[in-house]
Design a protein around this motif. Sequence first.
Motif, short mmCIF file in Angstrom:
data_model
loop_
_atom_site.label_atom_id
_atom_site.label_comp_id
_atom_site.label_asym_id
_atom_site.label_seq_id
_atom_site.Cartn_x
_atom_site.Cartn_y
_atom_site.Cartn_z
N ALA A 106 0.85 -1.19 0.00
CA ALA A 106 0.00 0.00 0.00
C ALA A 106 0.89 1.24 0.00
O ALA A 106 2.02 1.21 0.49
N ILE A 107 0.35 2.31 -0.57
CA ILE A 107 1.01 3.62 -0.48
C ILE A 107 0.08 4.54 0.30
O ILE A 107 -1.10 4.68 -0.04
N GLY A 159 5.59 18.38 6.13
CA GLY A 159 4.72 18.57 4.98
C GLY A 159 3.92 17.33 4.67
O GLY A 159 3.61 16.52 5.53
N LYS A 160 3.60 17.17 3.39
CA LYS A 160 2.82 16.02 2.93
C LYS A 160 3.78 14.98 2.38
O LYS A 160 4.62 15.29 1.54
N VAL A 161 3.66 13.75 2.86
CA VAL A 161 4.66 12.72 2.56
C VAL A 161 3.96 11.46 2.05
O VAL A 161 2.95 11.02 2.61
N GLY A 162 4.51 10.87 1.00
CA GLY A 162 4.05 9.58 0.51
C GLY A 162 4.97 8.47 1.00
O GLY A 162 6.19 8.61 0.94
N VAL A 163 4.39 7.39 1.49
CA VAL A 163 5.18 6.30 2.07
C VAL A 163 4.66 4.96 1.55
O VAL A 163 3.45 4.68 1.61
N LEU A 164 5.58 4.13 1.06
CA LEU A 164 5.25 2.76 0.65
C LEU A 164 5.29 1.86 1.88
O LEU A 164 6.26 1.86 2.63
N VAL A 165 4.21 1.09 2.06
CA VAL A 165 4.13 0.15 3.19
C VAL A 165 4.08 -1.26 2.60
O VAL A 165 3.05 -1.70 2.08
N ARG A 166 5.19 -1.96 2.68
CA ARG A 166 5.29 -3.28 2.07
C ARG A 166 4.53 -4.32 2.89
O ARG A 166 4.63 -4.35 4.12
N GLY A 167 3.76 -5.15 2.19
CA GLY A 167 3.06 -6.25 2.85
C GLY A 167 1.89 -5.84 3.72
O GLY A 167 1.33 -6.66 4.44
N ALA A 168 1.47 -4.58 3.64
CA ALA A 168 0.43 -4.08 4.53
C ALA A 168 -0.92 -4.76 4.32
O ALA A 168 -1.73 -4.85 5.24
N LYS A 169 -1.16 -5.21 3.09
CA LYS A 169 -2.46 -5.82 2.77
C LYS A 169 -2.49 -7.33 3.00
O LYS A 169 -3.52 -7.97 2.81
N VAL A 197 -2.38 -10.93 5.06
CA VAL A 197 -2.96 -11.42 6.31
C VAL A 197 -1.92 -11.36 7.42
O VAL A 197 -0.76 -11.72 7.22
N ARG A 198 -2.34 -10.87 8.58
CA ARG A 198 -1.50 -10.78 9.78
C ARG A 198 -0.36 -9.78 9.65
O ARG A 198 0.62 -9.84 10.41
N SER A 199 -0.44 -8.88 8.71
CA SER A 199 0.59 -7.85 8.60
C SER A 199 0.60 -6.97 9.84
O SER A 199 -0.45 -6.53 10.31
N ARG A 200 1.78 -6.69 10.36
CA ARG A 200 1.88 -5.82 11.55
C ARG A 200 1.64 -4.36 11.20
O ARG A 200 1.51 -3.52 12.09
N HIS A 201 1.60 -4.06 9.89
CA HIS A 201 1.37 -2.67 9.47
C HIS A 201 -0.05 -2.43 8.97
O HIS A 201 -0.36 -1.32 8.52
N ALA A 202 -0.92 -3.44 9.04
CA ALA A 202 -2.26 -3.31 8.45
C ALA A 202 -3.03 -2.13 9.03
O ALA A 202 -3.71 -1.39 8.30
N ALA A 203 -2.96 -1.93 10.34
CA ALA A 203 -3.72 -0.85 10.98
C ALA A 203 -3.16 0.52 10.65
O ALA A 203 -3.87 1.53 10.70
#
Length: 251
Positions: free
Chosen positions: A20-21, A30-40, A42-48
């Motif tokens: 996810a981005i 400011g406004k920042v774009g961040v790539l979140v690897r593996g967020a989508k 199952v059981r990703s620690r970054h999902a929330a």
Amino acid sequence: MLHRVEGIVIRSMDYGEGNAIITLCTENAGKVGVLVRGAKKVRSRHAALIQLFTVGEFVFFRNNGGLGTLNSGEITQSHHPLREDLIKAAYASYACELLDRVLHDEETGSFWFRQLTACLNALEEDKEPGVIINIFEMKLLQAAGYAPELDACVICGSQKPDDQLLISPRLGGVLCRSCKHQDPPALAISPRALKLLRLFAALDLTRLGNVDVKEGTRLELKKIMRSFMDVQLGLRLKSQNFLDQLDKYEI
């Protein structure tokens, strides 16, 4: 380079398989774009962390600007109640999309972080959503350089009693009846609505208390502010379309 920021997720989109981005409105960067690897996944620690309206501390790598890559994050306020309530979620989504579309990266910062925080908190606290959003829209118009003139006629500069004024979104403010020919479609406005618009222009959302607005005045303000947003900014927002659909079912 490793960056640590406090931010609010104002946009989240799928990217590739399981990634996810997110776009953050941050306190100091400011406004920042961040790539979140593996967020989508199952059981990703970054999902929330990728959920809209989430407030947290985000640590990411970024070299020479551009997109960052999330290393870790910690939620400080989930705003879960906003996502559970259809009406609140619709208004909160509109505020986030509006901020994302109107302001450039370098224009977002501490002030807008505080304003959006106050907006989301007020929505979660069951304050009148239409009034909250009207104030937020007014702040955006001011920041974009389209603040309406509410004290004197935009054509002749005369100061008339409030009950003798119209309002022209096209011309950008109030219009005396002598100048109505300059914009025949100018909208009628009640003295009460005009006083509230002046209050909205002066008010900081972080200092918002309970504003008691009668239903008729709320509808009047909504029509006027929508006209200003359409004419002055000309944006076509998905969240606004959804709000329009909701209006058809409101009693």
